[in-house]
Write a protein that holds these residues in place. Structure first.
Motif, PDB file in Angstrom:
ATOM      1  N   THR A  20       0.838  -1.190  -0.055  1.00 25.62           N
ATOM      2  CA  THR A  20       0.074   0.085  -0.031  1.00 25.62           C
ATOM      3  C   THR A  20       0.727   1.303  -0.107  1.00 25.62           C
ATOM      4  O   THR A  20       0.825   2.183  -0.838  1.00 25.62           O
ATOM      5  N   LEU A  21       1.946   1.414   0.885  1.00 25.71           N
ATOM      6  CA  LEU A  21       2.813   2.592   0.965  1.00 25.71           C
ATOM      7  C   LEU A  21       3.404   2.636  -0.413  1.00 25.71           C
ATOM      8  O   LEU A  21       3.776   3.794  -0.860  1.00 25.71           O
ATOM      9  N   LYS A  22       4.106   1.623  -1.008  1.00 28.87           N
ATOM     10  CA  LYS A  22       4.730   1.621  -2.252  1.00 28.87           C
ATOM     11  C   LYS A  22       3.867   2.191  -3.355  1.00 28.87           C
ATOM     12  O   LYS A  22       4.377   3.063  -4.263  1.00 28.87           O
ATOM     13  N   VAL A  23       2.570   1.611  -3.305  1.00 31.43           N
ATOM     14  CA  VAL A  23       1.805   2.142  -4.534  1.00 31.43           C
ATOM     15  C   VAL A  23       1.528   3.637  -4.347  1.00 31.43           C
ATOM     16  O   VAL A  23       1.601   4.421  -5.119  1.00 31.43           O
ATOM     17  N   LEU A  24       1.206   4.132  -3.221  1.00 29.49           N
ATOM     18  CA  LEU A  24       0.842   5.571  -2.796  1.00 29.49           C
ATOM     19  C   LEU A  24       2.138   6.482  -3.058  1.00 29.49           C
ATOM     20  O   LEU A  24       1.789   7.460  -3.609  1.00 29.49           O
ATOM     21  N   VAL A  25       3.312   5.861  -2.759  1.00 29.20           N
ATOM     22  CA  VAL A  25       4.561   6.798  -2.676  1.00 29.20           C
ATOM     23  C   VAL A  25       4.872   6.891  -4.407  1.00 29.20           C
ATOM     24  O   VAL A  25       4.991   7.953  -4.735  1.00 29.20           O
ATOM     25  N   SER A  26       4.633   5.825  -4.911  1.00 31.00           N
ATOM     26  CA  SER A  26       4.873   5.755  -6.464  1.00 31.00           C
ATOM     27  C   SER A  26       3.969   6.898  -7.302  1.00 31.00           C
ATOM     28  O   SER A  26       4.216   7.572  -7.964  1.00 31.00           O
ATOM     29  N   ALA A  27       2.709   6.565  -6.697  1.00 33.37           N
ATOM     30  CA  ALA A  27       1.885   7.790  -7.372  1.00 33.37           C
ATOM     31  C   ALA A  27       1.914   9.051  -7.162  1.00 33.37           C
ATOM     32  O   ALA A  27       1.781   9.957  -8.015  1.00 33.37           O
ATOM     33  N   LEU A  28       2.470   9.511  -5.953  1.00 33.59           N
ATOM     34  CA  LEU A  28       2.494  10.865  -5.611  1.00 33.59           C
ATOM     35  C   LEU A  28       4.027  11.364  -6.213  1.00 33.59           C
ATOM     36  O   LEU A  28       3.956  12.397  -6.886  1.00 33.59           O
ATOM     37  N   ARG A  29       4.970  10.306  -6.206  1.00 34.08           N
ATOM     38  CA  ARG A  29       6.179  10.813  -7.039  1.00 34.08           C
ATOM     39  C   ARG A  29       6.083  10.800  -8.478  1.00 34.08           C
ATOM     40  O   ARG A  29       6.449  11.872  -9.062  1.00 34.08           O
ATOM     41  N   ASP A  30       5.266   9.877  -8.964  1.00 35.71           N
ATOM     42  CA  ASP A  30       5.001  10.114 -10.620  1.00 35.71           C
ATOM     43  C   ASP A  30       4.499  11.359 -11.070  1.00 35.71           C
ATOM     44  O   ASP A  30       4.494  11.789 -12.296  1.00 35.71           O
ATOM     45  N   ARG A  31       3.680  11.759 -10.165  1.00 34.00           N
ATOM     46  CA  ARG A  31       2.739  12.998 -10.403  1.00 34.00           C
ATOM     47  C   ARG A  31       3.495  14.314  -9.959  1.00 34.00           C
ATOM     48  O   ARG A  31       3.167  15.277 -10.066  1.00 34.00           O
ATOM     49  N   ASP A  32       4.951  14.303  -9.337  1.00 33.96           N
ATOM     50  CA  ASP A  32       5.611  15.171  -8.637  1.00 33.96           C
ATOM     51  C   ASP A  32       5.108  16.081  -7.923  1.00 33.96           C
ATOM     52  O   ASP A  32       5.127  17.117  -7.854  1.00 33.96           O
ATOM     53  N   LEU A  33       4.541  15.412  -6.860  1.00 32.75           N
ATOM     54  CA  LEU A  33       3.905  16.142  -5.648  1.00 32.75           C
ATOM     55  C   LEU A  33       4.769  16.344  -4.601  1.00 32.75           C
ATOM     56  O   LEU A  33       5.357  14.892  -4.238  1.00 32.75           O
ATOM     57  N   ALA A  34       4.830  17.388  -4.007  1.00 30.77           N
ATOM     58  CA  ALA A  34       5.406  17.333  -2.751  1.00 30.77           C
ATOM     59  C   ALA A  34       4.636  16.757  -1.708  1.00 30.77           C
ATOM     60  O   ALA A  34       3.487  17.070  -1.607  1.00 30.77           O
ATOM     61  N   PHE A  35       5.083  15.789  -0.816  1.00 33.96           N
ATOM     62  CA  PHE A  35       4.411  15.034   0.094  1.00 33.96           C
ATOM     63  C   PHE A  35       4.963  14.660   1.234  1.00 33.96           C
ATOM     64  O   PHE A  35       5.974  14.715   1.546  1.00 33.96           O
ATOM     65  N   GLU A  36       4.149  14.576   2.470  1.00 36.25           N
ATOM     66  CA  GLU A  36       4.426  14.005   3.418  1.00 36.25           C
ATOM     67  C   GLU A  36       3.665  12.861   3.924  1.00 36.25           C
ATOM     68  O   GLU A  36       2.274  13.009   3.656  1.00 36.25           O
ATOM     69  N   MET A  37       3.777  11.526   4.217  1.00 41.32           N
ATOM     70  CA  MET A  37       2.906  10.628   4.798  1.00 41.32           C
ATOM     71  C   MET A  37       3.139  10.096   6.182  1.00 41.32           C
ATOM     72  O   MET A  37       4.353  10.106   6.535  1.00 41.32           O
ATOM     73  N   VAL A  38       2.062  10.177   6.806  1.00 40.95           N
ATOM     74  CA  VAL A  38       1.966   9.799   8.009  1.00 40.95           C
ATOM     75  C   VAL A  38       1.158   8.454   8.447  1.00 40.95           C
ATOM     76  O   VAL A  38       0.004   8.533   8.274  1.00 40.95           O
ATOM     77  N   VAL A  39       2.113   7.363   8.706  1.00 38.64           N
ATOM     78  CA  VAL A  39       1.311   6.144   9.018  1.00 38.64           C
ATOM     79  C   VAL A  39       1.003   5.962  10.515  1.00 38.64           C
ATOM     80  O   VAL A  39       1.995   6.286  11.420  1.00 38.64           O
ATOM     81  N   VAL A  40      -0.251   5.881  10.790  1.00 33.00           N
ATOM     82  CA  VAL A  40      -0.776   5.735  12.336  1.00 33.00           C
ATOM     83  C   VAL A  40      -1.130   4.268  12.330  1.00 33.00           C
ATOM     84  O   VAL A  40      -2.264   3.856  12.074  1.00 33.00           O
ATOM     85  N   GLU A  41      -0.267   3.566  13.181  1.00 31.48           N
ATOM     86  CA  GLU A  41      -0.352   2.092  13.509  1.00 31.48           C
ATOM     87  C   GLU A  41      -1.017   2.298  14.760  1.00 31.48           C
ATOM     88  O   GLU A  41      -0.336   2.717  15.772  1.00 31.48           O
ATOM     89  N   ASN A  42      -2.135   1.736  15.038  1.00 31.95           N
ATOM     90  CA  ASN A  42      -2.857   1.783  16.253  1.00 31.95           C
ATOM     91  C   ASN A  42      -3.092   0.492  16.904  1.00 31.95           C
ATOM     92  O   ASN A  42      -4.245   0.195  16.875  1.00 31.95           O
ATOM     93  N   GLY A  43      -2.031  -0.212  17.509  1.00 30.44           N
ATOM     94  CA  GLY A  43      -2.382  -1.243  18.371  1.00 30.44           C
ATOM     95  C   GLY A  43      -2.440  -2.714  17.744  1.00 30.44           C
ATOM     96  O   GLY A  43      -3.017  -3.467  17.972  1.00 30.44           O
ATOM     97  N   SER A  44      -1.832  -2.555  16.579  1.00 29.39           N
ATOM     98  CA  SER A  44      -1.867  -3.925  15.827  1.00 29.39           C
ATOM     99  C   SER A  44      -1.366  -5.142  16.562  1.00 29.39           C
ATOM    100  O   SER A  44      -0.341  -4.904  17.401  1.00 29.39           O
ATOM    101  N   THR A  45      -1.655  -6.445  16.511  1.00 31.18           N
ATOM    102  CA  THR A  45      -1.288  -7.529  17.142  1.00 31.18           C
ATOM    103  C   THR A  45      -0.169  -8.332  16.029  1.00 31.18           C
ATOM    104  O   THR A  45      -0.022  -9.293  16.549  1.00 31.18           O
ATOM    105  N   ASP A  46      -0.271  -7.841  14.900  1.00 29.89           N
ATOM    106  CA  ASP A  46       0.634  -8.442  13.700  1.00 29.89           C
ATOM    107  C   ASP A  46       2.058  -7.632  13.651  1.00 29.89           C
ATOM    108  O   ASP A  46       2.247  -6.788  14.449  1.00 29.89           O
ATOM    109  N   SER A  47       2.563  -7.999  12.530  1.00 28.92           N
ATOM    110  CA  SER A  47       3.875  -7.147  12.134  1.00 28.92           C
ATOM    111  C   SER A  47       3.615  -5.656  11.495  1.00 28.92           C
ATOM    112  O   SER A  47       4.613  -5.251  10.763  1.00 28.92           O
ATOM    113  N   THR A  48       2.490  -5.312  11.372  1.00 30.87           N
ATOM    114  CA  THR A  48       2.078  -4.091  10.792  1.00 30.87           C
ATOM    115  C   THR A  48       3.168  -2.980  11.164  1.00 30.87           C
ATOM    116  O   THR A  48       3.693  -2.370  10.247  1.00 30.87           O
ATOM    117  N   LEU A  49       3.437  -2.728  12.458  1.00 27.35           N
ATOM    118  CA  LEU A  49       4.389  -1.716  12.919  1.00 27.35           C
ATOM    119  C   LEU A  49       5.751  -1.945  12.331  1.00 27.35           C
ATOM    120  O   LEU A  49       6.456  -1.009  11.716  1.00 27.35           O
TER     121      LEU A  49
END
Length: 82
Positions: A20-49
């Motif tokens: 998901t992050l790879k696709v988002l970053v690629s799409a934003l960079r392909d469009r030459d957009l200045a961006f910041e991405m904030v991933v908010v992991e909230n208590g996952s019980t798997d390896s999300t963090l």
């Protein structure tokens, strides 16, 4: 230049967070957009963090926050306030 902030709430997304992050970053960079991405992991019980931090380690535009279990709205609020 205006910077777009993308907030990505994540709970038990180990199977797809890196892609998901790879696709988002690629799409934003392909469009030459200045961006910041904030991933908010909230208590996952798997390896999300770990997966999100691993992906973000090489990209200064991505910040990974971790919070206790919260609902979607709280995760979005946390991302906005960061």
């Amino acid at each position: 230049m205006t910077t777009l902030t993308v907030i990505v709430p994540a709970y038990n997304e180990a199977g797809c967070i890196a892609q998901t992050l790879k696709v988002l970053v690629s799409a934003l960079r392909d469009r030459d957009l200045a961006f910041e991405m904030v991933v908010v992991e909230n208590g996952s019980t798997d390896s999300t963090l770990v997966d999100a931090r691993t992906f973000a380690a090489d990209d200064d535009a991505i910040v990974v926050l971790t919070r206790p279990v919260a609902d979607y709205g709280e995760a979005m609020r946390e991302g906005i306030l960061t």
